[in-house]
Design an enzyme around this catalytic site. Structure first.
Site, PDB file in Angstrom:
ATOM      1  N   TRP A 172       3.937  -2.332  -1.151  1.00 34.67           N
ATOM      2  CA  TRP A 172       3.184  -1.248  -1.798  1.00 34.67           C
ATOM      3  C   TRP A 172       4.188  -0.393  -2.534  1.00 34.67           C
ATOM      4  CZ3 TRP A 172      -1.834  -0.273  -2.631  1.00 34.67           C
ATOM      5  CH2 TRP A 172      -2.118   0.928  -3.254  1.00 34.67           C
TER       6      TRP A 172
ATOM      7  N   GLN B 195      -6.522   4.138  -7.452  1.00 35.28           N
ATOM      8  CA  GLN B 195      -5.161   4.622  -7.649  1.00 35.28           C
ATOM      9  C   GLN B 195      -4.539   4.187  -8.964  1.00 35.28           C
ATOM     10  OE1 GLN B 195      -4.124   3.304  -3.375  1.00 35.28           O
ATOM     11  NE2 GLN B 195      -2.797   5.029  -3.733  1.00 35.28           N
TER      12      GLN B 195
ATOM     13  N   GLU C 126      -1.327   8.846  -5.474  1.00 36.21           N
ATOM     14  CA  GLU C 126      -1.117   8.762  -4.034  1.00 36.21           C
ATOM     15  C   GLU C 126      -2.017   9.762  -3.312  1.00 36.21           C
ATOM     16  OE1 GLU C 126       0.083   6.626  -2.034  1.00 36.21           O
ATOM     17  OE2 GLU C 126      -0.269   7.873  -0.265  1.00 36.21           O
ATOM     18  N   TRP C 127      -3.319   9.603  -3.516  1.00 37.90           N
ATOM     19  CA  TRP C 127      -4.342  10.354  -2.806  1.00 37.90           C
ATOM     20  C   TRP C 127      -4.116  11.865  -2.838  1.00 37.90           C
ATOM     21  CZ3 TRP C 127      -7.895   6.976  -3.070  1.00 37.90           C
ATOM     22  CH2 TRP C 127      -7.613   5.625  -2.883  1.00 37.90           C
TER      23      TRP C 127
ATOM     24  N   ASN D 116      -0.446  -2.895   7.505  1.00 38.20           N
ATOM     25  CA  ASN D 116       0.160  -1.902   6.609  1.00 38.20           C
ATOM     26  C   ASN D 116       1.077  -1.009   7.437  1.00 38.20           C
ATOM     27  OD1 ASN D 116      -1.623  -3.024   4.830  1.00 38.20           O
ATOM     28  ND2 ASN D 116      -2.845  -1.176   4.477  1.00 38.20           N
TER      29      ASN D 116
ATOM     30  N   HIS E 213     -11.421   0.013  -0.481  1.00 42.27           N
ATOM     31  CA  HIS E 213     -10.155   0.758  -0.446  1.00 42.27           C
ATOM     32  C   HIS E 213     -10.464   2.203  -0.794  1.00 42.27           C
ATOM     33  CE1 HIS E 213      -5.583   0.217  -0.572  1.00 42.27           C
ATOM     34  NE2 HIS E 213      -5.806   1.512  -0.586  1.00 42.27           N
TER      35      HIS E 213
ATOM     36  N   GLU F  16       0.820  -4.111   3.177  1.00 42.21           N
ATOM     37  CA  GLU F  16       1.444  -2.925   2.585  1.00 42.21           C
ATOM     38  C   GLU F  16       2.712  -2.566   3.337  1.00 42.21           C
ATOM     39  OE1 GLU F  16      -0.811   0.681   2.040  1.00 42.21           O
ATOM     40  OE2 GLU F  16      -2.587  -0.471   1.527  1.00 42.21           O
TER      41      GLU F  16
ATOM     42  N   ARG G 206      -2.482  -8.340  -4.424  1.00 35.48           N
ATOM     43  CA  ARG G 206      -3.530  -7.694  -3.641  1.00 35.48           C
ATOM     44  C   ARG G 206      -4.061  -6.495  -4.410  1.00 35.48           C
ATOM     45  NH1 ARG G 206      -3.258  -3.445   1.061  1.00 35.48           N
ATOM     46  NH2 ARG G 206      -5.494  -3.350   1.498  1.00 35.48           N
TER      47      ARG G 206
ATOM     48  N   TYR H  17       4.448   1.810   7.283  1.00 38.19           N
ATOM     49  CA  TYR H  17       5.346   2.665   6.507  1.00 38.19           C
ATOM     50  C   TYR H  17       6.431   3.302   7.365  1.00 38.19           C
ATOM     51  CZ  TYR H  17       2.170   2.077   2.633  1.00 38.19           C
ATOM     52  OH  TYR H  17       1.422   1.525   1.636  1.00 38.19           O
TER      53      TYR H  17
ATOM     54  N   GLU I 236      -7.268   0.097   5.939  1.00 43.31           N
ATOM     55  CA  GLU I 236      -6.840   1.228   6.767  1.00 43.31           C
ATOM     56  C   GLU I 236      -8.014   2.038   7.340  1.00 43.31           C
ATOM     57  OE1 GLU I 236      -3.776   3.424   4.691  1.00 43.31           O
ATOM     58  OE2 GLU I 236      -2.447   1.705   4.679  1.00 43.31           O
TER      59      GLU I 236
END
Ligand SMILES: CCOCCOc1ccc(-c2cn(C[C@@H]3NC[C@@H](O)[C@H]3O)nn2)cc1
Length: 447
Positions: free
Chosen positions: A399, A20, A406-407, A294, A121, A353, A77, A296, A166
């Site tokens: 994060w 990323q 972002e993928w 993680n 990752h 995250e 991290r 969100y 993840e």
């Protein structure tokens, strides 16, 4: 003004990941990963974005570390790019890749910042994907060999390790939903991959112990909280399934040596039987030293027979949303942290995250991302509330340091406390950077 004081030894940090931010995908001896393939496949990533340049942190890591130093973090991290170490996944080691991470880790240590290394990752070497990827047990052994090399190479420099980031995203999001690389849509495949990921995690932990590497090791599941829309059994069970495949599916095997039976049965009824070989669970249940959480967003869920494979749907209760469309609900953060502590006990937890997508741009040399400050304040307060309820939380890592790739959303979604101009690669500290700097400096939260 009231203050919430965090424990003396509480750690504060920022997180990133190799694909990323690094860029330099064809430099320094790096081989291709599944995200190079996926992002260069038309239609897979918004606007046809890819990680070829990203934030160019392969060349600008010293500038990034200077930002961390100014921020005052204790922990950084980051992830190691497996194809930068083993361009073909196994076999020949790329010394230039090792040298890059030595330069970066040495610079962190010089600045009094503790490196926390994520081994996987999501950037699987493409050569391994060509042989079946995580569906192939040989990839498990390749991961253990890669992990062993990094353990030995950085022993004494890196003392905090995460095996897999993840695993729900790596298995179900990437091989059943298909939104991430390699983009399969096969539940049986995803279930098999989830088992191999846990096996790879367990075998790497066992190797870490056998090698007597100093430090602590864990893994970083992404979690959510699904509040039932009603007390109807159907809604309650639907929400348990929605959390079961993301939380219990990955934590039960490590902490109890068994998969949650209600999910095993549900997957089997959906033609996705779990295939375990003798000895697998013994490997998987290797004790970990901590878990990275993680988080969100959370949702309100209810049963819907047409609600996809799990027969669950999210109910819009009018919560505020982020610029990526996720609901903002700090209460859910507290609920899932206490759920995990109640179910899995005193295991130390790092929030590895937590952050928000807010796409504000630079105006007059700054980014007034007040919505990000509000989100971080509410979620760090939920961490404090969880601590007070007895959850053994050791640190908070947001994060992300930088806006980054972002993928499948590409560069359209910004999670950083530092803005990145992707044309010039100029970094601009956002208002949230200065707010977080104060929280870290005092290790307290003004409420
Ligand atoms: C039902 C259909 O759903 C389609 C998309 O579904 C998801 C779910 C979850 C995510 C997701 C993204 N992130 C942030 C990353 N975590 C690791 C780090 O690399 C960050 O960039 N966490 N979860 C994306 C997409």
């Amino acid at each position: 003004m009231a203050y919430i004081q965090f424990p003396e030894d509480f750690k504060w940090g920022v997180a990133t990941a190799a694909y990323q931010i690094e860029g330099a995908v064809r430099q320094g001896g790096r081989g291709p990963s599944i995200w190079d393939t996926f992002s260069h496949t038309p239609g897979k990533v918004l606007n046809g974005d890819n990680g070829d340049v990203a934030c160019d942190s392969y060349h600008r890591y010293e500038e990034d570390i200077a930002l961390m130093k100014e921020l005052g973090v204790n922990v950084y991290r980051f992830s190691v790019s497996w194809p930068r170490i083993f361009p073909e996944g196994t076999g020949k080691v790329n010394k230039e890749g090792l040298a890059f991470y030595h330069r970066m880790v040495d610079k962190l240590l010089e600045n009094g910042i503790e490196p926390m290394c994520t081994l996987y990752h999501w950037d699987l070497p493409q050569v391994l994907q060509d042989k079946g990827g995580w569906d192939n047990r040989e990839t498990v052994e390749a991961f253990v060999a890669y992990s062993e090399l990094i353990f030995k190479e950085f022993s004494g420099k890196i003392k905090s390790w995460l095996t897999i980031n993840e695993p729900w995203c790596v298995s179900f999001l990437s091989n059943f939903i298909g939104a991430h690389a390699p983009g399969n849509q096969d539940l049986a495949l995803a279930v098999n991959i989830s088992h191999h990921l846990l096996l790879a995690h367990g075998k790497a932990v066992a190797r870490f112990r056998d090698l007597d590497i100093p430090g602590k090791i864990g893994f970083a599941p992404n979690v959510t909280w699904l509040e039932p829309y009603s007390r109807d059994q159907e809604d309650v069970e639907a929400c348990r399934r929605g959390m079961g495949w993301m939380v219990d599916w990955f934590l039960d095997p490590i902490f109890t040596g068994t998969y949650p039976a209600f999910m095993v049965d549900w997957f089997a009824a959906n033609q996705a039987p779990l295939q375990i070989k003798d000895g697998d669970m013994e490997w998987i249940k290797q004790p970990v030293d901590f878990i990275g959480i993680n988080y969100y967003e959370s949702n309100v869920g209810r049963h819907n027979p047409q609600g996809g494979m799990l027969e669950v749907e999210s109910v819009d209760m009018g919560y505020k949303k982020t610029d990526i469309g996720w609901f903002i609900n700090a209460e859910g953060f507290y609920n899932v942290l206490t759920f995990i502590a109640d179910k899995y006990g005193e295991i130390p937890i790092y929030i590895t995250e937590n952050g928000i997508c807010i796409n504000d741009g630079v105006e007059d040399g700054t980014v007034n991302d007040q919505r990000r400050i509000d989100y971080l304040k509410g979620h760090i307060a939920a961490v404090a509330r969880s601590l007070k309820s007895g959850v053994n939380i050791k640190g908070y890592i947001t994060w992300s340091l930088l806006d980054n790739f972002e993928w499948a959303e590409g560069y359209s979604k910004r999670f950083g406390i530092v803005h990145v101009n992707y044309r010039t690669l100029e970094r601009t500290k956002k208002e949230s950077f200065f707010w977080y700097q104060k929280v870290i400096g005092n290790s307290w939260l003004e409420v």
